[in-house]
Motif scaffolding. Sequence first.
Motif, mmCIF file in Angstrom:
data_model
loop_
_atom_site.group_PDB
_atom_site.id
_atom_site.type_symbol
_atom_site.label_atom_id
_atom_site.label_comp_id
_atom_site.label_asym_id
_atom_site.label_seq_id
_atom_site.Cartn_x
_atom_site.Cartn_y
_atom_site.Cartn_z
ATOM 1 N N GLU A 2 -12.144 1.783 -1.142
ATOM 2 C CA GLU A 2 -11.549 0.577 -0.569
ATOM 3 C C GLU A 2 -12.253 0.144 0.703
ATOM 4 O O GLU A 2 -11.990 -0.927 1.228
ATOM 5 N N GLY A 3 -13.103 1.016 1.248
ATOM 6 C CA GLY A 3 -13.793 0.683 2.487
ATOM 7 C C GLY A 3 -12.968 0.982 3.726
ATOM 8 O O GLY A 3 -13.036 0.267 4.723
ATOM 9 N N ASP A 58 -7.377 0.777 13.059
ATOM 10 C CA ASP A 58 -7.723 0.876 11.641
ATOM 11 C C ASP A 58 -8.439 -0.397 11.194
ATOM 12 O O ASP A 58 -8.068 -1.503 11.583
ATOM 13 N N ALA A 59 -9.460 -0.222 10.371
ATOM 14 C CA ALA A 59 -10.272 -1.370 9.959
ATOM 15 C C ALA A 59 -10.724 -1.186 8.519
ATOM 16 O O ALA A 59 -10.435 -0.170 7.871
ATOM 17 N N GLN A 60 -11.424 -2.177 8.031
ATOM 18 C CA GLN A 60 -11.930 -2.119 6.655
ATOM 19 C C GLN A 60 -13.307 -2.763 6.597
ATOM 20 O O GLN A 60 -13.592 -3.710 7.344
ATOM 21 N N GLY A 101 -9.840 9.437 -7.715
ATOM 22 C CA GLY A 101 -8.910 8.421 -7.246
ATOM 23 C C GLY A 101 -9.106 7.153 -8.038
ATOM 24 O O GLY A 101 -10.226 6.830 -8.435
ATOM 25 N N ALA A 102 -8.004 6.444 -8.279
ATOM 26 C CA ALA A 102 -8.089 5.172 -9.000
ATOM 27 C C ALA A 102 -7.567 4.059 -8.112
ATOM 28 O O ALA A 102 -6.691 4.280 -7.284
ATOM 29 N N ILE A 103 -8.124 2.888 -8.277
ATOM 30 C CA ILE A 103 -7.694 1.710 -7.532
ATOM 31 C C ILE A 103 -7.426 0.577 -8.508
ATOM 32 O O ILE A 103 -8.231 0.306 -9.411
ATOM 33 N N LEU A 104 -6.298 -0.040 -8.325
ATOM 34 C CA LEU A 104 -5.893 -1.167 -9.140
ATOM 35 C C LEU A 104 -6.222 -2.443 -8.361
ATOM 36 O O LEU A 104 -6.002 -2.497 -7.155
ATOM 37 N N VAL A 105 -6.741 -3.461 -9.055
ATOM 38 C CA VAL A 105 -7.195 -4.681 -8.382
ATOM 39 C C VAL A 105 -6.427 -5.872 -8.935
ATOM 40 O O VAL A 105 -6.391 -6.070 -10.157
#
Lengths: 131, 391
Positions: free
Chosen positions: B44-45, B147-149, B231-235
């Motif tokens: 997710e960055g 916190d950042a991205q 890990g999984a990420i849903l978009v």
Amino acid sequence: MNPARRLVRADPEPGFEIDVDGEAVPVVPGQSLGAVLHAAGIRSWRTTRSGGRPRGLFCGIGVCFDCLVTVNGVPSLRACQIEARPGDRVTTGRPHPDGRPAADHASTEREAAGPAGPGRDRGAGGGRGDS
Amino acid sequence: MPDVVVVGAGIVGAACAYYAARAGLDVVVLDRGPVAGGTTGAGEGNVLVSDKEPGPELDLALLSNRLWRELADSGPDGPGPGPAGGGFEFEAKGGLVVAETPPVMEALADLAVKQGVEHAVVEPGRLRDYEPHLAEGLAGGVFYPQDAQVQPMLAAARLIRRGGESFGRGALMLRTGVTVTGFVRDGDRVTGVRTDQGDILAGAVVNAAGTWGGEVAALAGVRVPVLPRRGAILVTEPLERPLIRHKVYTAAYVTAVASDSEGLESSAVVEGTPAGPVLIGASRERVGFDRAVPASVLGRLAAQAVALFPVLAGYKAIRAYCGFRPYCPDHLPVIGEDPRAPGLYHACGHEGAGIGLAPATGHLIAQALTGTRPDLELTPFRPDRFGEETP
């Protein structure tokens, strides 16, 4: 006859037209919406949120999710993965004007959007995209 | 002959290469695949301080947070933290950790005090000042402005490019599609790499192979236990306007990160991106390198996200992706020269925090390579801390 079709000896069923933002656009049966738009000279059908840059077919094979389009009221479908069908109404532009969520009835409309072809779920744009 | 060969063109390799070039070294970066082709391209960055226990990892995270800001501000691709964000979508968005129950809220507030980082305790009634769409009934939260991205793939590519352009022609060279097959040795000392396209001699080699860092270490005959944690990420579909302003996650995420369990753990981690889609994580499973994420895992992620942000029920999740966090048994990365193979430096095993910790890791590796006293004590990260037994 179209020389490309002669080359592959294609003998498609009679064509039809679909509605793209109110304009009639010709379809060869079996074409994906992405192919229909491309053949009509439409190269881009939405813009990015930041910078408003144009987006259309990029990979053309269902991977990149750049070619999202609204079909019969259902937003965010991949044009490259959906077969054009008689009566389709395609709306280009931004998926959610005003940032509102998709209407609740959208999923019902998707189911009712016509009989799915063999092995071809019109809702394929949703969900399990990582396989 | 380059001064340094960096193995791995993920975010950590890119940062090592950038800081080494900035320190005046000639660097060659190798990767068997493309830039950001491994775990860097599957996350997710996150650039987080909020989820770190006090100690060496938090120190590393704070140093890295400062360096990320410098990189975003000083880039030729546009100053941050504006929309360009250094050319890699740096967003100093802040993180909001929410608690479901009063006891959890108390624990969260205690942790924030122990961390000693900038934070604000948020009363339940004020949560919606931060996130208007949050669910009802939460017991409060803690807001972490640091916190950042970033967009991790862009960040890796930009760092490599910027390293090459800023510090002189030849300072930093990238070669993709090159597989390291072994090491060139002079006694114990590592003096280069063997690849499927010939040997490359170098003054030093940096192992930045992420989840595959253990395999690269094994080629040098040293044990560095890095294990994959999936890990999984849903978009979601792209949203026209941002609905979610910060990185928002439930307190359960902090315990999941620190856990040693092999089974599935998941907790809601939700955030928007500048491009429009909302990213929904986070799951943790130790299942080897199996890429087939069961639909049940994705369903659980979706349900947890909707419980936190009911408004998301009105949007479609249009795809998902998965990756493998490079996990060390003690949850700390491996950073520094390997005394068992002098000349070989490790910079891997950052688990789910590699994006956030990359600049500090690169900076510390560059200091080690140039014989400068490191800004942080490297002992907690030393490569030979694990012993020789297999976990």
